[in-house]
Design a protein around this motif. Structure first.
Motif, PDB file in Angstrom:
ATOM      1  N   ARG A  33      -7.176  -3.587  -8.653  1.00 59.96           N
ATOM      2  CA  ARG A  33      -6.976  -2.587  -9.705  1.00 59.96           C
ATOM      3  C   ARG A  33      -5.518  -2.136  -9.750  1.00 59.96           C
ATOM      4  O   ARG A  33      -4.928  -1.957 -10.840  1.00 59.96           O
ATOM      5  N   GLU A  34      -4.906  -1.973  -8.591  1.00 56.67           N
ATOM      6  CA  GLU A  34      -3.506  -1.537  -8.542  1.00 56.67           C
ATOM      7  C   GLU A  34      -2.578  -2.579  -9.170  1.00 56.67           C
ATOM      8  O   GLU A  34      -1.671  -2.230  -9.920  1.00 56.67           O
ATOM      9  N   VAL A  35      -2.822  -3.845  -8.882  1.00 54.95           N
ATOM     10  CA  VAL A  35      -1.982  -4.905  -9.456  1.00 54.95           C
ATOM     11  C   VAL A  35      -2.170  -4.968 -10.965  1.00 54.95           C
ATOM     12  O   VAL A  35      -1.207  -5.155 -11.720  1.00 54.95           O
ATOM     13  N   SER A  36      -3.395  -4.791 -11.433  1.00 55.33           N
ATOM     14  CA  SER A  36      -3.661  -4.835 -12.873  1.00 55.33           C
ATOM     15  C   SER A  36      -2.980  -3.700 -13.610  1.00 55.33           C
ATOM     16  O   SER A  36      -2.637  -3.820 -14.790  1.00 55.33           O
ATOM     17  N   ALA A  37      -2.795  -2.570 -12.905  1.00 53.66           N
ATOM     18  CA  ALA A  37      -2.185  -1.407 -13.548  1.00 53.66           C
ATOM     19  C   ALA A  37      -0.669  -1.467 -13.608  1.00 53.66           C
ATOM     20  O   ALA A  37      -0.030  -0.666 -14.270  1.00 53.66           O
TER      21      ALA A  37
ATOM     22  N   ALA B 109     -16.668  -1.817   3.033  1.00 46.11           N
ATOM     23  CA  ALA B 109     -15.341  -1.189   3.058  1.00 46.11           C
ATOM     24  C   ALA B 109     -14.256  -2.205   2.723  1.00 46.11           C
ATOM     25  O   ALA B 109     -13.279  -1.888   2.031  1.00 46.11           O
ATOM     26  N   LEU B 110     -14.410  -3.437   3.211  1.00 47.50           N
ATOM     27  CA  LEU B 110     -13.446  -4.493   2.889  1.00 47.50           C
ATOM     28  C   LEU B 110     -13.418  -4.750   1.390  1.00 47.50           C
ATOM     29  O   LEU B 110     -12.338  -4.837   0.783  1.00 47.50           O
ATOM     30  N   ALA B 111     -14.596  -4.858   0.777  1.00 48.13           N
ATOM     31  CA  ALA B 111     -14.669  -5.098  -0.662  1.00 48.13           C
ATOM     32  C   ALA B 111     -14.048  -3.946  -1.443  1.00 48.13           C
ATOM     33  O   ALA B 111     -13.346  -4.164  -2.437  1.00 48.13           O
ATOM     34  N   ARG B 112     -14.266  -2.732  -0.992  1.00 48.72           N
ATOM     35  CA  ARG B 112     -13.688  -1.569  -1.669  1.00 48.72           C
ATOM     36  C   ARG B 112     -12.158  -1.619  -1.610  1.00 48.72           C
ATOM     37  O   ARG B 112     -11.478  -1.346  -2.609  1.00 48.72           O
ATOM     38  N   THR B 113     -11.619  -1.978  -0.466  1.00 48.65           N
ATOM     39  CA  THR B 113     -10.171  -2.098  -0.317  1.00 48.65           C
ATOM     40  C   THR B 113      -9.612  -3.182  -1.232  1.00 48.65           C
ATOM     41  O   THR B 113      -8.560  -3.011  -1.852  1.00 48.65           O
ATOM     42  N   MET B 114     -10.318  -4.306  -1.331  1.00 51.64           N
ATOM     43  CA  MET B 114      -9.867  -5.389  -2.203  1.00 51.64           C
ATOM     44  C   MET B 114      -9.977  -4.997  -3.674  1.00 51.64           C
ATOM     45  O   MET B 114      -9.103  -5.330  -4.481  1.00 51.64           O
ATOM     46  N   ARG B 115     -11.027  -4.292  -4.043  1.00 50.90           N
ATOM     47  CA  ARG B 115     -11.148  -3.816  -5.426  1.00 50.90           C
ATOM     48  C   ARG B 115      -9.978  -2.904  -5.773  1.00 50.90           C
ATOM     49  O   ARG B 115      -9.408  -2.989  -6.871  1.00 50.90           O
ATOM     50  N   ASP B 116      -9.616  -2.025  -4.838  1.00 51.20           N
ATOM     51  CA  ASP B 116      -8.480  -1.122  -5.071  1.00 51.20           C
ATOM     52  C   ASP B 116      -7.185  -1.911  -5.252  1.00 51.20           C
ATOM     53  O   ASP B 116      -6.367  -1.591  -6.112  1.00 51.20           O
ATOM     54  N   GLY B 117      -6.996  -2.954  -4.430  1.00 45.89           N
ATOM     55  CA  GLY B 117      -5.794  -3.771  -4.540  1.00 45.89           C
ATOM     56  C   GLY B 117      -5.709  -4.512  -5.862  1.00 45.89           C
ATOM     57  O   GLY B 117      -4.639  -4.599  -6.475  1.00 45.89           O
TER      58      GLY B 117
END
Length: 269
Positions: A264-268, A254-262
């Protein structure tokens, strides 16, 4: 034949995940580290390539108080196949002096190593515990850090100066919570690093930085930790587990998923 019970299947799944992560850890830590040349001598870079391949901007993770990058090995394996991940290991574990260490000096040294790998463009940095404070100061010093992950880092009320006995008690508790059983020689090597990093954190005051700061706080941490970060973090998320188990199965997924989302959001943006 009747199917296995859900609890049995879940136990097997977790055991398989732990085995895979252990193998990834062994493989990553066996990789050679990049060396860098100083004016007078060749020294070992603090960078450890946990997952060097990938086309996306790399993520650089700073060690916690103990100095080792081992806790990040399973995390790096879960952050996406195309995301390079490097970790910064404490040079004190390789014999460098740690006495009188200041956290901004450590951040400056790590920033120089990071910029050798990524000379241009906005950085993505982070760290667990003490590493989160170091990463935040790297963002302050560099001025071009798009994202800083702060993983359950404490912000002290005011500077404090614990004695040797108190630090040794904290070290023993930290080692126990990590599930480690170091021998006397390893304790003698690692305790000075731990003590220097804790002392540096307890005299450090965070700053607001230009890039995005995301605090990922363990659900079993007290609300005072969240409150002290509100002046410095753009986003605060509570993740499963305590200070240690947030980086262990099953919570690490779950931690890794949250970091992946973060990321991805910055890249967008």
């Amino acid at each position: 034949m009747a199917g296995a019970q859900p609890s049995t299947l879940e136990g097997k799944r977790r055991a398989l995940l732990r085995l895979r992560l252990r193998r990834r850890r062994e493989e990553a830590l066996a990789q050679p580290r990049p060396a860098r040349q100083t004016v007078s001598q060749q020294t070992m870079s603090p960078l450890v390539p946990l997952r060097p391949a990938g086309t996306k901007p790399p993520l650089f993770l700073v060690h916690a108080a103990g100095g080792s990058v081992a806790p990040y090995v399973p995390l790096a394996a879960l952050l996406g196949d195309d995301r390079p991940v490097y970790a910064l290991e404490d040079p004190g574990l390789n014999g460098d002096p740690v006495e009188g260490r200041r956290l901004p000096d450590l951040a400056a040294a790590y920033l120089a190593a990071v910029r050798e790998v990524q000379p241009d463009g906005p950085l993505h940095v982070g760290g667990w515990s003490v590493g989160g404070a170091v990463a935040l100061d790297m963002a302050r010093q560099d001025g071009d850090v798009a994202l800083t992950f702060v993983l359950d880092t404490a912000v002290p009320d005011a500077p404090s100066h614990p004695g040797e006995d108190e630090l040794r008690a904290w070290f023993a508790a930290d080692v126990a919570d990590m599930g480690a059983e170091p021998g006397a020689a390893e304790v003698a090597e690692r305790f000075p690093v731990f003590a220097a990093n804790v002392r540096a954190l307890l005299t450090f005051r965070p700053s607001r930085v230009a890039g995005r700061v995301v605090l990922l706080c363990a659900e079993e941490s007290g609300p005072e930790k969240l409150d002290r970060w509100r002046a410095y973090a753009d986003e605060i998320q509570v993740v499963r587990g305590d200070h240690y188990t947030m980086l262990q199965p099953p919570h690490i997924e779950a931690l890794a998923r949250t970091m992946r989302d973060g990321l991805r959001e910055v890249s967008a943006r």
